[in-house]
Design a protein around this motif. Sequence first.
Motif, PDB file in Angstrom:
ATOM      1  N   UNK A  48      50.772  11.928 120.267  1.00 52.88           N
ATOM      2  CA  UNK A  48      51.659  12.771 119.447  1.00 52.88           C
ATOM      3  C   UNK A  48      51.318  12.649 117.957  1.00 52.88           C
ATOM      4  N   UNK A  49      50.976  11.429 117.528  1.00 55.29           N
ATOM      5  CA  UNK A  49      50.653  11.199 116.116  1.00 55.29           C
ATOM      6  C   UNK A  49      49.267  11.716 115.736  1.00 55.29           C
ATOM      7  N   UNK A  50      48.433  11.989 116.744  1.00 52.24           N
ATOM      8  CA  UNK A  50      47.075  12.500 116.500  1.00 52.24           C
ATOM      9  C   UNK A  50      46.878  13.817 117.247  1.00 52.24           C
ATOM     10  N   UNK A  51      47.622  14.851 116.880  1.00 51.33           N
ATOM     11  CA  UNK A  51      47.570  16.124 117.625  1.00 51.33           C
ATOM     12  C   UNK A  51      46.184  16.752 117.607  1.00 51.33           C
ATOM     13  N   UNK A  52      45.789  17.290 118.772  1.00 47.22           N
ATOM     14  CA  UNK A  52      44.509  17.975 118.867  1.00 47.22           C
ATOM     15  C   UNK A  52      43.313  17.062 118.998  1.00 47.22           C
ATOM     16  N   UNK A  53      43.552  15.736 119.149  1.00 44.97           N
ATOM     17  CA  UNK A  53      42.453  14.782 119.231  1.00 44.97           C
ATOM     18  C   UNK A  53      42.508  14.007 120.550  1.00 44.97           C
ATOM     19  N   UNK A  54      41.346  13.674 121.070  1.00 42.90           N
ATOM     20  CA  UNK A  54      41.265  12.838 122.266  1.00 42.90           C
ATOM     21  C   UNK A  54      41.191  11.371 121.843  1.00 42.90           C
ATOM     22  N   UNK A  55      41.211  10.479 122.823  1.00 45.34           N
ATOM     23  CA  UNK A  55      41.172   9.048 122.569  1.00 45.34           C
ATOM     24  C   UNK A  55      40.040   8.654 121.630  1.00 45.34           C
ATOM     25  N   UNK A  83      38.188   7.215 114.645  1.00 50.53           N
ATOM     26  CA  UNK A  83      37.560   7.718 113.416  1.00 50.53           C
ATOM     27  C   UNK A  83      38.569   8.418 112.497  1.00 50.53           C
ATOM     28  N   UNK A  84      39.555   9.096 113.087  1.00 54.76           N
ATOM     29  CA  UNK A  84      40.539   9.813 112.279  1.00 54.76           C
ATOM     30  C   UNK A  84      41.417   8.864 111.471  1.00 54.76           C
ATOM     31  N   UNK A  85      41.735   7.704 112.033  1.00 53.74           N
ATOM     32  CA  UNK A  85      42.656   6.778 111.370  1.00 53.74           C
ATOM     33  C   UNK A  85      41.951   5.608 110.683  1.00 53.74           C
ATOM     34  N   UNK A  86      40.878   5.103 111.260  1.00 53.81           N
ATOM     35  CA  UNK A  86      40.172   3.956 110.684  1.00 53.81           C
ATOM     36  C   UNK A  86      39.032   4.369 109.760  1.00 53.81           C
ATOM     37  N   UNK A  87      38.686   5.648 109.781  1.00 52.28           N
ATOM     38  CA  UNK A  87      37.557   6.108 108.995  1.00 52.28           C
ATOM     39  C   UNK A  87      36.276   6.113 109.808  1.00 52.28           C
ATOM     40  N   UNK A  88      35.287   6.829 109.321  1.00 53.89           N
ATOM     41  CA  UNK A  88      34.037   7.028 110.061  1.00 53.89           C
ATOM     42  C   UNK A  88      33.305   5.717 110.343  1.00 53.89           C
ATOM     43  N   UNK A  89      33.199   4.849 109.340  1.00 51.44           N
ATOM     44  CA  UNK A  89      32.351   3.668 109.484  1.00 51.44           C
ATOM     45  C   UNK A  89      32.965   2.590 110.369  1.00 51.44           C
ATOM     46  N   UNK A  90      34.266   2.514 110.412  1.00 54.85           N
ATOM     47  CA  UNK A  90      34.929   1.534 111.281  1.00 54.85           C
ATOM     48  C   UNK A  90      35.331   2.168 112.613  1.00 54.85           C
ATOM     49  N   UNK A 117      43.497  -3.108 120.170  1.00 50.92           N
ATOM     50  CA  UNK A 117      43.048  -1.966 119.357  1.00 50.92           C
ATOM     51  C   UNK A 117      44.046  -0.801 119.345  1.00 50.92           C
ATOM     52  N   UNK A 118      44.632  -0.408 120.489  1.00 50.27           N
ATOM     53  CA  UNK A 118      45.645   0.666 120.432  1.00 50.27           C
ATOM     54  C   UNK A 118      46.867   0.295 119.584  1.00 50.27           C
ATOM     55  N   UNK A 119      47.313  -0.967 119.670  1.00 48.78           N
ATOM     56  CA  UNK A 119      48.461  -1.371 118.861  1.00 48.78           C
ATOM     57  C   UNK A 119      48.095  -1.425 117.377  1.00 48.78           C
ATOM     58  N   UNK A 120      46.880  -1.865 117.070  1.00 44.48           N
ATOM     59  CA  UNK A 120      46.407  -1.846 115.680  1.00 44.48           C
ATOM     60  C   UNK A 120      46.317  -0.411 115.175  1.00 44.48           C
ATOM     61  N   UNK A 121      45.840   0.473 116.038  1.00 40.94           N
ATOM     62  CA  UNK A 121      45.758   1.894 115.691  1.00 40.94           C
ATOM     63  C   UNK A 121      47.136   2.469 115.409  1.00 40.94           C
ATOM     64  N   UNK A 122      48.121   2.087 116.220  1.00 43.82           N
ATOM     65  CA  UNK A 122      49.483   2.565 116.015  1.00 43.82           C
ATOM     66  C   UNK A 122      50.022   2.124 114.659  1.00 43.82           C
ATOM     67  N   UNK A 123      49.808   0.867 114.318  1.00 42.02           N
ATOM     68  CA  UNK A 123      50.294   0.342 113.036  1.00 42.02           C
ATOM     69  C   UNK A 123      49.644   1.075 111.870  1.00 42.02           C
ATOM     70  N   UNK A 124      48.319   1.221 111.914  1.00 46.33           N
ATOM     71  CA  UNK A 124      47.598   1.914 110.843  1.00 46.33           C
ATOM     72  C   UNK A 124      48.051   3.364 110.729  1.00 46.33           C
ATOM     73  N   UNK A 125      48.214   4.028 111.888  1.00 45.80           N
ATOM     74  CA  UNK A 125      48.636   5.434 111.889  1.00 45.80           C
ATOM     75  C   UNK A 125      50.018   5.590 111.264  1.00 45.80           C
ATOM     76  N   UNK A 126      50.938   4.709 111.613  1.00 42.28           N
ATOM     77  CA  UNK A 126      52.301   4.784 111.072  1.00 42.28           C
ATOM     78  C   UNK A 126      52.317   4.489 109.575  1.00 42.28           C
ATOM     79  N   UNK A 127      51.508   3.525 109.143  1.00 41.84           N
ATOM     80  CA  UNK A 127      51.436   3.212 107.712  1.00 41.84           C
ATOM     81  C   UNK A 127      50.879   4.393 106.927  1.00 41.84           C
ATOM     82  N   UNK A 128      49.786   4.973 107.422  1.00 40.92           N
ATOM     83  CA  UNK A 128      49.190   6.130 106.740  1.00 40.92           C
ATOM     84  C   UNK A 128      50.144   7.317 106.727  1.00 40.92           C
TER      85      UNK A 128
END
Length: 373
Positions: free
Chosen positions: A57-64, A69-76, A347-358
Amino acid sequence: MERISQYQLFVLTVFFQVGTTIIFGFGAAAGRDAWIVTIISLLVGIFVISIYLFLSYLNPGLTLVEWFPAQFGKWIGTPIAWLYPLLFLYEGGRILNDIKYLTTTIILVDTPFLAIILFFLLVVAYLQYCGIEVIARIGEIFFPYFLVMILGSVVLILVSDILRVDNLLPVLKNGWKPILASTFPLGASQGFAQSLELAMIWLLVSTSHKEIVKTTLFATVFSGLLILITVLMIITGIGEFFYKIESFPMFALVSKVNIGGIIKNLDAFAVLLFIISAFFKLSLHLFFAIRGFQILTKVESSRKLIIPITIISIYLGYSVSSNYEEHIKVAIEVFPYNLWIMLLWILPFALLIVTLIKRAIKNRKKEMAQAKE
């Protein structure tokens, strides 16, 4: 773009989550308390799958593989994203090993491993060319027969009068430690947290995200109940000792069926259930892997990747383990701790935290900009 229906998502989710657990002993290390492991694993699974759905839901139109890349950036994010199709491919190889060890042990004793692997992969590779719509339609066709076979097996086992409720007693004889050890990471990840892979096809479902959430969670509960019923039947049918030591406890149970000396040994039912569920889980693993590689490499057509992925799968299916004991040891002691904890949980929980912060920072900036105006 290919599309699947809401019901087809339900069917594929059940096939994926049930997988090979109906044949192998779910939570066997906990012995007679494995049914408690199943319930706790299901509850934890519902929680973590809800997190995955929220990430979608937080990343509409994107697959796993596009979330990171959308939240952590291209290089990470991109190197992390590459880990997932590699995981799916490796898990496909492990399913092939499940198939080859069971078939060569139970029904095709003298058949070479490679012949079995090639047969399954040829059919699965053909389905990859057909696409997810065809895989979903075939699943839709097979699902009622799958349920009828399960129901028929349950009825025949009950009529055979081989189940003994006393085999479940005493409850919690060894305390909570073996139950919790069996629940995480293995029980909660096997089938349930693995459902993170389904984030590769949620965008292809022709319905709203709200309905996808309802369908996925309902399918998860349904799968959990199927596994729970299977676990309870096996434990009450063959007892704790054999549940823990049998390589394929479901076959040990159905071999005891005897109704008037006429209906005996439901091996065929058990084999068909295993082959159907393993076939769809393998097909989905490879589809998710191919789709992930396609997105990350920006290849125009996924068909270009099918042959090389199939060849790699043949290699994995033939060499990922040298014997059944090694295969099971890796599945219980190595794989969950070295791969699943990081890729399905941390990694999914880290992604959730970063996504919510951003998201919070973006909303704050938006509010400040509106205040200035």
